[in-house]
Design an enzyme around this catalytic site. Structure first.
Site, PDB file in Angstrom:
ATOM      1  N   ARG A   1       1.446  10.340   5.531  1.00 18.53           N
ATOM      2  CA  ARG A   1       1.502   8.934   5.938  1.00 18.53           C
ATOM      3  C   ARG A   1       2.788   8.246   5.465  1.00 18.53           C
ATOM      4  O   ARG A   1       2.861   7.027   5.415  1.00 18.53           O
ATOM      5  CB  ARG A   1       0.303   8.181   5.358  1.00 18.53           C
ATOM      6  CG  ARG A   1      -1.052   8.732   5.765  1.00 18.53           C
ATOM      7  CD  ARG A   1      -2.097   7.645   5.748  1.00 18.53           C
ATOM      8  NE  ARG A   1      -3.460   8.115   5.659  1.00 18.53           N
ATOM      9  CZ  ARG A   1      -4.115   8.731   6.623  1.00 18.53           C
ATOM     10  NH1 ARG A   1      -3.515   9.014   7.769  1.00 18.53           N
ATOM     11  NH2 ARG A   1      -5.372   9.103   6.448  1.00 18.53           N
TER      12      ARG A   1
ATOM     13  N   LYS B   1       0.858  -1.176   0.000  1.00 19.34           N
ATOM     14  CA  LYS B   1       0.000   0.000   0.000  1.00 19.34           C
ATOM     15  C   LYS B   1       0.895   1.226   0.000  1.00 19.34           C
ATOM     16  O   LYS B   1       1.692   1.423   0.921  1.00 19.34           O
ATOM     17  CB  LYS B   1      -0.907  -0.001   1.231  1.00 19.34           C
ATOM     18  CG  LYS B   1      -1.710   1.295   1.362  1.00 19.34           C
ATOM     19  CD  LYS B   1      -2.749   1.228   2.445  1.00 19.34           C
ATOM     20  CE  LYS B   1      -3.431   2.579   2.591  1.00 19.34           C
ATOM     21  NZ  LYS B   1      -4.482   2.571   3.591  1.00 19.34           N
TER      22      LYS B   1
ATOM     23  N   LYS C   1      -2.187  -1.691  -3.889  1.00 19.13           N
ATOM     24  CA  LYS C   1      -3.065  -0.513  -3.874  1.00 19.13           C
ATOM     25  C   LYS C   1      -2.228   0.733  -4.021  1.00 19.13           C
ATOM     26  O   LYS C   1      -1.226   0.845  -3.303  1.00 19.13           O
ATOM     27  CB  LYS C   1      -3.802  -0.505  -2.545  1.00 19.13           C
ATOM     28  CG  LYS C   1      -4.662   0.700  -2.299  1.00 19.13           C
ATOM     29  CD  LYS C   1      -5.229   0.645  -0.924  1.00 19.13           C
ATOM     30  CE  LYS C   1      -5.906   1.972  -0.651  1.00 19.13           C
ATOM     31  NZ  LYS C   1      -6.041   2.283   0.713  1.00 19.13           N
TER      32      LYS C   1
END
Ligand code: PBG
Length: 328
Positions: free
Chosen positions: A217, A195, A248
């Site tokens: 993040r 991710k 993703k």
């Protein structure tokens, strides 16, 4: 006449033949629909950057679940949007929390649907980060305890599968152990393994009100320059017990869907994220592209890259296109 013997066009001469030699086939069973459930009553609020996508209150989510089921989409990935947030994201493991109540209700009303629960803290923390803070940093190991607790509460509420999207190190092992200790040995884990820290998530953060209050993040989600590291994450998650791994976003990450598919002995899911949906919708609304054709092409390309499971905000439409023979 030329002496041309090899003519690849021979197999493209009509639709029947093209369908016969098609290399990528898919069916509705592999589609997953991501869905937002919010507190409140009688709510079906459109998400401005994602036309056609809504935040449903629990009493109205059945409308969408019914449509999905009718279209042949049998799996949903649920995201909860709580009314209150705190530092510790305690709403995420509240037995009466938004996603727990949604799971419970959906399980009762739609027992044939397969309910996946997204497991993350960012929708529940006041600071919007995906874990417990220590100063300005997300503390990995403190967060693990919370993740385990959330996973158990989601399974207790009726989740059929747990999908951790937080990107903390070691979370799959901890979640597996906690689920097993509570008797949920047959609840699988679909790990968001590769991710990436991506600008493609912007519409989701608007939808879920989960943008970080400070910073970003990048200390936990992956750097999109890295492919070896993505494979390391995939390998680690499988070692820790992930039943399904995920790449993703999907559209710009097809190389990694392919590499994960070749490396892994477990099913690979590809998540076509909010920004991918928003781009197609916006470009189609401007009349620049065909929404239907692009949604189909994006899906087929993810499957061709190696996805076994496709998570998409277009899941219902894709299932309908399959029904109509436009895709399959
Ligand atoms: C929670 C989570 C996010 C998405 C799925 N789970 C947001 C994020 O990581 O910021 C994004 C999904 C999408 O954009 O459609 N951490």
């Amino acid at each position: 006449m030329t002496e041309l013997v090899k003519r690849p066009r021979r197999l493209r001469m009509n639709q029947m033949l093209r369908k016969m030699v098609r290399e990528t086939r898919m069916d509705k069973a592999s589609l997953v629909y991501p869905m937002f459930v919010a507190e409140g009553e009688n709510k079906k609020e459109e998400i401005p950057s994602m036309p056609g996508q809504y935040r449903y209150s629990i009493d109205r989510m059945g409308e969408k679940l019914y449509e999905l089921q009718n279209a042949g989409v049998s799996s949903v990935l649920l995201f909860g949007i709580p009314a209150y947030k705190d530092d510790a994201g305690s709403g995420a493991y509240d037995p009466q929390g938004i996603v727990q109540r949604a799971l419970c209700r959906a399980k009762q009303e739609f027992p044939q649907l397969y309910l996946m629960a997204d497991l993350c803290m960012c929708e529940y923390t006041s600071h919007g980060h995906c874990g417990i803070l220590c100063g300005q940093e997300v503390d990995n190991d403190k967060t693990l305890d919370c993740l385990a607790r959330i996973a158990v509460s989601q399974a207790q509420a009726g989740a059929d599968l747990i999908a951790p999207s937080d990107m903390m190190d070691g979370r799959v092992a901890v979640i597996r152990k906690a689920l097993d200790a509570h008797g949920f040995t047959s609840v699988p884990i679909m790990a968001y393994s590769a991710k990436f820290a991506s600008a493609f998530y912007a519409p989701f953060r608007e939808a879920a009100d989960s943008a970080p209050a400070f910073g970003d993040r990048r200390t936990y989600q992956m750097d999109y320059h890295n492919r070896r590291e993505a494979l390391k994450e995939v390998a680690l998650d499988i070692e820790e017990g992930a039943d399904i791994i995920m790449v993703k976003p999907a559209m710009a990450y097809a190389d990694l869907i392919r590499e994960a598919r070749e490396l892994a002995c477990v099913p690979v899911a590809a998540y076509s994220v909010s920004g991918e949906y928003a781009m197609i919708k916006a470009a189609a609304a401007a009349g620049f592209v065909s929404e239907e054709e692009l949604a189909i092409e994006a899906a087929v390309c993810a499957y061709r890259a190696g996805a076994d499971i496709y998570i998409s905000y277009f899941a219902q439409e894709l299932a309908e296109y399959m029904q109509e023979g436009k895709l399959g």
